[in-house]
Scaffold this motif. Structure first.
Motif, PDB file in Angstrom:
ATOM      1  N   ARG A 121       4.549 -19.422  -8.799  1.00  0.00           N
ATOM      2  CA  ARG A 121       3.335 -19.884  -8.131  1.00  0.00           C
ATOM      3  C   ARG A 121       2.720 -18.774  -7.294  1.00  0.00           C
ATOM      4  O   ARG A 121       1.514 -18.744  -7.082  1.00  0.00           O
ATOM      5  N   GLU A 122       3.573 -17.893  -6.777  1.00  0.00           N
ATOM      6  CA  GLU A 122       3.102 -16.804  -5.920  1.00  0.00           C
ATOM      7  C   GLU A 122       4.104 -15.660  -5.998  1.00  0.00           C
ATOM      8  O   GLU A 122       5.256 -15.859  -6.373  1.00  0.00           O
ATOM      9  N   ASN A 123       3.650 -14.487  -5.637  1.00  0.00           N
ATOM     10  CA  ASN A 123       4.545 -13.333  -5.535  1.00  0.00           C
ATOM     11  C   ASN A 123       3.893 -12.341  -4.580  1.00  0.00           C
ATOM     12  O   ASN A 123       3.449 -11.259  -4.970  1.00  0.00           O
ATOM     13  N   SER A 124       3.810 -12.744  -3.315  1.00  0.00           N
ATOM     14  CA  SER A 124       3.096 -11.938  -2.327  1.00  0.00           C
ATOM     15  C   SER A 124       3.773 -10.588  -2.090  1.00  0.00           C
ATOM     16  O   SER A 124       3.099  -9.595  -1.812  1.00  0.00           O
ATOM     17  N   THR A 125       5.095 -10.537  -2.211  1.00  0.00           N
ATOM     18  CA  THR A 125       5.803  -9.268  -1.985  1.00  0.00           C
ATOM     19  C   THR A 125       5.389  -8.228  -3.016  1.00  0.00           C
ATOM     20  O   THR A 125       5.081  -7.072  -2.680  1.00  0.00           O
ATOM     21  N   LEU A 126       5.352  -8.625  -4.288  1.00  0.00           N
ATOM     22  CA  LEU A 126       4.918  -7.708  -5.338  1.00  0.00           C
ATOM     23  C   LEU A 126       3.439  -7.368  -5.177  1.00  0.00           C
ATOM     24  O   LEU A 126       3.040  -6.203  -5.281  1.00  0.00           O
ATOM     25  N   GLN A 127       2.621  -8.378  -4.923  1.00  0.00           N
ATOM     26  CA  GLN A 127       1.187  -8.140  -4.768  1.00  0.00           C
ATOM     27  C   GLN A 127       0.916  -7.101  -3.679  1.00  0.00           C
ATOM     28  O   GLN A 127       0.137  -6.168  -3.860  1.00  0.00           O
ATOM     29  N   LEU A 128       1.587  -7.262  -2.549  1.00  0.00           N
ATOM     30  CA  LEU A 128       1.333  -6.385  -1.410  1.00  0.00           C
ATOM     31  C   LEU A 128       1.756  -4.945  -1.702  1.00  0.00           C
ATOM     32  O   LEU A 128       1.035  -3.995  -1.389  1.00  0.00           O
ATOM     33  N   THR A 129       2.920  -4.775  -2.330  1.00  0.00           N
ATOM     34  CA  THR A 129       3.372  -3.406  -2.622  1.00  0.00           C
ATOM     35  C   THR A 129       2.493  -2.748  -3.687  1.00  0.00           C
ATOM     36  O   THR A 129       2.262  -1.532  -3.635  1.00  0.00           O
TER      37      THR A 129
END
Length: 283
Positions: A121-129
């Protein structure tokens, strides 16, 4: 001592139009890490002129920004997108200066849901890096001989690669030619895999870090799409024969993962396994 920003927050919440600094490098909101608090923040403006002046200041730093207009009916979706890329602080300029606001004080985010828990549903850690790495990698006018910058980029890339290898992905499946109801467990169905072509005419297969990225892509795709969840180890075997590689989040950061890079990472993973380790059942 805590500062009461109630009036500023009400002004921000009551705006009919908001102006946001977007990065030309990623086509996403420009994200900056505060060097003292380590908050991941974006810049919002009540007035368009203030946003454009801010973009001009960053242009001098060789950080190309554009000003995006967000209308009131788009704001919940916009704030949700910030949550999905890992932003936790808003830097709001109301015409008289900047105010730093934790995002949860401004809006309540409803987390996205999917019927299948295996679908990310989300993957903010990957998106941010990815955002931090590509914002720096794609900066114009940088010297290739800058040793300190090369070191910084290498560290950013290593952090991103770790998150790439830990992630699950969404793969699009075109079921337009399937007769009857699509059943992912039924073999022999007439499914197709969407693909894109780069400027050189090479085939690239789209893949997505989360449902939001898939929906951005599928909203502009004429055919009927379904999704499948794929771990990083499954990307290389799932790559269609004629594809040069994947393009991750094509409607977002547009990160290219070439076949030879995936092969290199697969060898790295294999070499790192303890001797005698057996693969898990079903994998």
């Amino acid at each position: 001592m805590a500062v009461d920003h109630g009036l500023i927050i009400k002004k921000l919440q009551g705006l009919e139009t908001l102006y946001v600094s977007f990065s030309q490098a990623t086509r996403m909101p420009y994200v900056e890490c505060d060097p003292e608090t380590f908050d991941d923040q974006v810049y919002l403006f009540a007035e368009e002129e203030g946003a454009k002046q801010w973009a001009e200041e960053y242009k001098e730093k060789k950080i190309p920004l554009v000003t995006a207009k967000v209308d009131k009916n788009q704001m919940i979706m916009f704030y949700t997108s910030l949550y999905l890329i890992g932003v936790n602080r808003l830097v709001f300029n109301n015409g008289a200066g900047f105010t730093y606001l934790p995002i949860e004080q401004v809006v309540t985010i409803k987390k996205p849901e999917t019927e299948d828990n295996a679908i990310p549903r989300e993957n903010s850690t990957l998106q941010l890096t990815m955002i931090y790495f590509l914002q720096e990698l794609r900066r114009p006018g940088q010297s290739p001989d800058d040793v300190e910058r090369r070191k910084q980029l290498r560290e950013m890339e290593q952090e991103m690669v770790v998150n790439l290898m830990r992630s699950k992905y969404i793969m699009a499946i075109d079921v337009s030619n399937v007769e009857g109801e699509f059943d992912p467990k039924k073999p022999g169905q007439n499914i197709q895999i969407p693909y894109l072509k780069n400027q050189q005419g090479e085939i690239m297969q789209p893949v997505f870090s989360d449902m939001w990225e898939f929906q951005k892509f599928s909203s502009n795709y004429a055919s009927k799409l379904r999704v499948a969840s794929v771990p990083f180890a499954g990307l290389l075997p799932s790559l269609i024969k004629d594809a040069r590689g994947y393009v991750l989040n094509p409607a977002g950061v547009n990160l290219v993962l070439l076949r030879d890079k995936l092969e290199q990472l697969a060898r790295t993973v294999e070499a790192a396994k303890p001797q005698g380790e057996q693969p898990e059942a079903g994998k």
